[in-house]
Scaffold this active site. Structure first.
Site, short mmCIF file in Angstrom:
data_model
loop_
_atom_site.label_atom_id
_atom_site.label_comp_id
_atom_site.label_asym_id
_atom_site.label_seq_id
_atom_site.Cartn_x
_atom_site.Cartn_y
_atom_site.Cartn_z
N LYS A 45 0.81 -1.20 0.00
CA LYS A 45 0.00 0.00 0.00
C LYS A 45 0.85 1.26 0.00
CE LYS A 45 -3.10 -2.42 3.14
NZ LYS A 45 -3.51 -2.49 4.54
N GLY A 46 2.07 1.17 0.45
CA GLY A 46 2.90 2.34 0.75
C GLY A 46 2.99 3.40 -0.34
N GLU A 101 7.82 2.65 -5.90
CA GLU A 101 7.88 2.18 -4.51
C GLU A 101 8.00 3.38 -3.58
OE1 GLU A 101 7.35 0.29 -2.23
OE2 GLU A 101 8.94 -1.16 -1.82
N ASP A 102 7.50 3.24 -2.36
CA ASP A 102 7.62 4.34 -1.40
C ASP A 102 9.05 4.48 -0.89
OD1 ASP A 102 7.47 1.95 0.03
OD2 ASP A 102 5.95 2.63 1.45
N ASP A 105 14.52 -0.16 1.47
CA ASP A 105 15.22 -0.31 2.75
C ASP A 105 16.31 -1.38 2.57
OD1 ASP A 105 15.51 0.02 5.57
OD2 ASP A 105 14.17 -1.64 5.96
N LYS A 133 17.08 4.10 1.85
CA LYS A 133 17.97 4.07 3.02
C LYS A 133 19.18 3.23 2.65
CE LYS A 133 14.29 3.51 6.35
NZ LYS A 133 13.82 2.73 7.50
N PHE A 154 13.19 5.15 11.08
CA PHE A 154 11.90 4.67 10.59
C PHE A 154 10.99 5.85 10.37
CE2 PHE A 154 7.95 2.41 10.22
CZ PHE A 154 8.34 1.27 9.54
N VAL A 155 10.52 6.01 9.13
CA VAL A 155 9.71 7.18 8.79
C VAL A 155 8.27 6.79 8.44
CG1 VAL A 155 11.64 8.62 8.05
CG2 VAL A 155 10.57 7.09 6.39
N ASP A 161 3.62 3.71 6.50
CA ASP A 161 2.95 3.39 7.76
C ASP A 161 3.86 2.80 8.80
OD1 ASP A 161 3.28 0.85 6.34
OD2 ASP A 161 2.05 0.02 7.95
N ARG A 167 -0.44 6.75 7.56
CA ARG A 167 -0.35 6.89 6.10
C ARG A 167 -0.93 8.23 5.64
NH1 ARG A 167 1.14 1.83 3.97
NH2 ARG A 167 0.21 0.03 4.97
P1 IMP Z 1 12.77 -3.75 2.05
O1 IMP Z 1 12.32 -5.04 1.45
O2 IMP Z 1 13.55 -3.99 3.31
O3 IMP Z 1 13.52 -2.85 1.09
O4 IMP Z 1 11.49 -3.02 2.57
C1 IMP Z 1 10.68 -2.28 1.77
C2 IMP Z 1 9.35 -2.03 2.42
O5 IMP Z 1 9.46 -1.88 3.83
C3 IMP Z 1 8.78 -0.73 1.93
O6 IMP Z 1 7.94 -0.96 0.85
C4 IMP Z 1 8.02 -0.22 3.12
O7 IMP Z 1 6.68 -0.67 3.08
C5 IMP Z 1 8.69 -0.82 4.32
N1 IMP Z 1 9.58 0.13 4.99
C6 IMP Z 1 10.92 0.16 4.99
N2 IMP Z 1 11.40 1.18 5.70
C7 IMP Z 1 10.32 1.86 6.15
C8 IMP Z 1 10.16 3.04 6.93
O8 IMP Z 1 11.09 3.72 7.39
N3 IMP Z 1 8.87 3.41 7.16
C9 IMP Z 1 7.78 2.73 6.70
N4 IMP Z 1 7.89 1.63 5.96
C10 IMP Z 1 9.16 1.18 5.69
MG MG Z 2 4.73 -0.75 4.72
#
Ligand code: IMP
Ligand code: MG
Length: 180
Positions: A45-46, A101-102, A105, A133, A154-155, A161, A167
């Site tokens: 949803k992000g 993508e939002d 990470d 990040k 964490f944002v 969210d 959100r």
């Molecule tokens: P990744 O697979 O670790 O890159 O995570 C990606 C997903 O984690 C993103 O689509 C977000 O939904 C969530 N996410 C990662 N960091 C944050 C944050 O700081 N705030 C909120 N959601 C996050």
């Molecule tokens: Mg999320």
């Protein structure tokens, strides 16, 4: 689960607007050069708030679709596992795909989704993330259009969210955990 609250603003509404306009300009320029059929795929949803604003800054004909995956289960820590909750409806064959993508990470979600899209024979695949990040990266993933790098915090807000909350904030804030 501990309660979280927004400790401070990291990126204001005005700063977000500038970032999104800049991304839209770069994306417009790219697809005007490339030409062809463009499908913008948002990760739910992000990315829904960001994508709604982003597509209105892209001055190039496009269609939209969405993909829902889950990697975090109501927590700030990645499980490292990515499940497809809702698949893309449209065919990707021979179309230019822009994945939106939002935040990237660890990169695990993006890597998995990129692999899945590549397997469906698009004409091209480009990626766009509002935030990244880099210090948290576990797998290397390409971000062709990146809004901004942020530190390891964490944002929330603007679609992002914590446990499905925040959100609706129009800005991006840093979450502070209480009771941990
Ligand atoms: P990744 O697979 O670790 O890159 O995570 C990606 C997903 O984690 C993103 O689509 C977000 O939904 C969530 N996410 C990662 N960091 C944050 C944050 O700081 N705030 C909120 N959601 C996050
Ligand atoms: Mg999320």
């Amino acid at each position: 689960m501990p309660d979280g609250e927004i400790a401070r603003t990291l990126i204001s509404e005005q700063e977000i607007r500038t970032m999104v306009q800049d991304l839209g300009l770069r994306i417009t320029r790219h697809y005007r050069q490339t030409g062809g059929d463009l499908l913008v795929v948002g990760l739910l949803k992000g990315a829904f708030v960001f994508m709604a604003d982003l597509i209105r800054t892209i001055e190039y004909p496009l269609s939209v679709d969405f993909l829902a995956v889950s990697s975090y289960s109501d927590s700030t820590l990645s499980s490292g596992e990515v499940k497809v909750r809702m698949d893309i409806q449209a065919s990707l064959q021979d179309r230019h795909i822009l994945l939106v993508e939002d935040i990237v990470d660890t990169g695990i979600t993006f890597e998995k989704v990129i692999g899945m899209i590549q397997g469906r024979n698009p004409r091209s695949l480009k990626t766009c993330a509002l935030l990244s990040k880099p210090s948290r990266r576990e797998v290397s993933v390409p971000i062709d259009f990146c809004g901004r790098d942020i530190p390891d915090e964490f944002v929330c807000g603007y679609g992002l969210d914590y446990a499905e909350k925040f959100r609706n904030l129009p800005y991006i804030g840093v979450l502070e955990m209480s009771g941990v």
